[in-house]
Design a protein around this motif. Sequence first.
Motif, PDB file in Angstrom:
ATOM      1  N   ALA A  31       0.833  -1.204   0.000  1.00  0.00           N
ATOM      2  CA  ALA A  31       0.000   0.000   0.000  1.00  0.00           C
ATOM      3  C   ALA A  31       0.870   1.257   0.000  1.00  0.00           C
ATOM      4  CB  ALA A  31      -0.922  -0.012   1.216  1.00  0.00           C
ATOM      5  N   ARG A  32       1.957   1.237   0.739  1.00  0.00           N
ATOM      6  CA  ARG A  32       2.870   2.380   0.759  1.00  0.00           C
ATOM      7  C   ARG A  32       3.557   2.565  -0.594  1.00  0.00           C
ATOM      8  NH1 ARG A  32       5.633   0.894   6.621  1.00  0.00           N
ATOM      9  NH2 ARG A  32       3.843   1.534   7.929  1.00  0.00           N
ATOM     10  N   GLN A  33       3.691   1.445  -1.317  1.00  0.00           N
ATOM     11  CA  GLN A  33       4.285   1.525  -2.657  1.00  0.00           C
ATOM     12  C   GLN A  33       3.260   1.970  -3.703  1.00  0.00           C
ATOM     13  OE1 GLN A  33       5.707  -2.519  -3.028  1.00  0.00           O
ATOM     14  NE2 GLN A  33       7.772  -2.009  -2.301  1.00  0.00           N
ATOM     15  N   GLY A  34       1.996   2.096  -3.295  1.00  0.00           N
ATOM     16  CA  GLY A  34       0.958   2.555  -4.199  1.00  0.00           C
ATOM     17  C   GLY A  34       0.124   1.466  -4.819  1.00  0.00           C
ATOM     18  N   PHE A  35       0.169   0.251  -4.265  1.00  0.00           N
ATOM     19  CA  PHE A  35      -0.590  -0.872  -4.820  1.00  0.00           C
ATOM     20  C   PHE A  35      -1.685  -1.296  -3.831  1.00  0.00           C
ATOM     21  CE2 PHE A  35       3.724  -1.180  -6.520  1.00  0.00           C
ATOM     22  CZ  PHE A  35       3.458  -1.158  -7.881  1.00  0.00           C
ATOM     23  N   SER A  36      -2.897  -1.318  -4.294  1.00  0.00           N
ATOM     24  CA  SER A  36      -4.005  -1.779  -3.445  1.00  0.00           C
ATOM     25  C   SER A  36      -4.204  -3.282  -3.552  1.00  0.00           C
ATOM     26  CB  SER A  36      -5.299  -1.062  -3.835  1.00  0.00           C
ATOM     27  OG  SER A  36      -5.603  -1.291  -5.208  1.00  0.00           O
ATOM     28  N   ASN A  37      -3.764  -3.868  -4.643  1.00  0.00           N
ATOM     29  CA  ASN A  37      -3.865  -5.310  -4.842  1.00  0.00           C
ATOM     30  C   ASN A  37      -2.517  -5.854  -5.329  1.00  0.00           C
ATOM     31  OD1 ASN A  37      -6.755  -5.824  -4.337  1.00  0.00           O
ATOM     32  ND2 ASN A  37      -7.043  -4.457  -6.089  1.00  0.00           N
TER      33      ASN A  37
END
Length: 444
Positions: free
Chosen positions: A408-414
């Motif tokens: 999530a911190r890397q910008g990925f929700s899945n």
Amino acid sequence: MSQLQKKWNAWLLFVGVLIIIFVIVILVITLVKNNDGDSSDLDQQSDLSESANAQNDIFRTSYPHEFESWSMNEETSFVPMHRVEGLLDERPQLVVLWAQYAFDSRQNSLNKKAEDEEDVDIDNIHGASYNGELSEVGTEIVSAIGCADCHEPETMKLRAAQPALREAWQRKGKDLSTASQQEMRSLVCGQCHTEYYFSIGEDPENSENESYLLFPQENELTCEAAEAYYDSIGYYDFIHPLSQTPIIRAQHPGFEIASQGIHARRDVACADCHMPKVKSGNTTYTDHHIISPLADMNRTCKNCHDEAPEVLIADVKANQEKCLEVRNRAEQELAKAHFEAKFIIDNGASSEQMKPIQDLLRRSQWRWDYATASQGATFHAPQEVTRLLTHSLDYAQQARLKIAVIAARQGFSNIPVPDFSTKEKALQAVGIEEPKPMKINQES
């Protein structure tokens, strides 16, 4: 009749009764010895010496019953409830969990330790009296397991010929020679059916620094105790190519798992169930045809249990099914966690971020592997197997949660996880070619 004569008659009658009782006792003892088989091949003194070693044919004449039954071990018609021929076809997630692990350290080593372990003391494992590479002498090995591995050739007294077991006891401040006969009836099995590893340079008498067989039994015979031992020396068998986790590969800790079960707590030895006593004429001997006790329950289980065989079988099956249910869930979660760990690594997760995740994955995979790597684990100790698999599942889920936070911190929700629902798809997802055929000792 005078009083004196009556007293003498009473004494004579008393002495006569004592004599009759004594004769009856002697007759009973003789009959029991002759008819119930108190005699045994092993009662006689052997004229064999230590030089007999693993050449089992030498024991044929002196111990015909034991030898004949031992010779039957080539017969493998009994099929356990959950034996699987195409293991990777049925459980393709194993391709992910064992991804690129080198079962033969000379094929594709993933660990410096494995690269150093090209030479092994074959006598330590197979009782074949040779120090070198198995590939050099495979056709010359006399017997896979010799009589002398479990018996002193001259007296046939039970002994554990495996140096690693004696040394494990010594490190605990105990002397293996003080073990009771009943303990030895399990320890002779435990010298092979156990967790082990090869270490370099730990044999004080080995000046050439060759690999040396050790049992991680410094403390208790538990999964956690072995893990603590390996952690203390920084040991691993391979680095998982997806998650970069240093993985410990369980060998076959059957002795350790069995020690946690109800039968061990009731002082039932391995030989009580796997090598029952057999009567042949006037001789009772130990059956050396070592198979599952479920193959002939009237000789094994029924010695202690009153229930009908079908009732006992149903209990065993129920325990196994419950264990396998948790096992399957743990395998799926762990496989997904390895893929997800690779995803965040590829997207810049640092080694500091990965360390707690890899610790969880190491602990999860160790418990899963330890619980399933030995035959009969779900029979020997179903509660312990369930406990370990439940902890494995928990650690894998904890790892996935931590991975999700970083993603999530890397910008990925899945996090995309490739399809590994078949062996072919799993091989493609991991990025390896079709593995060579290998014997995998997984039943539970």
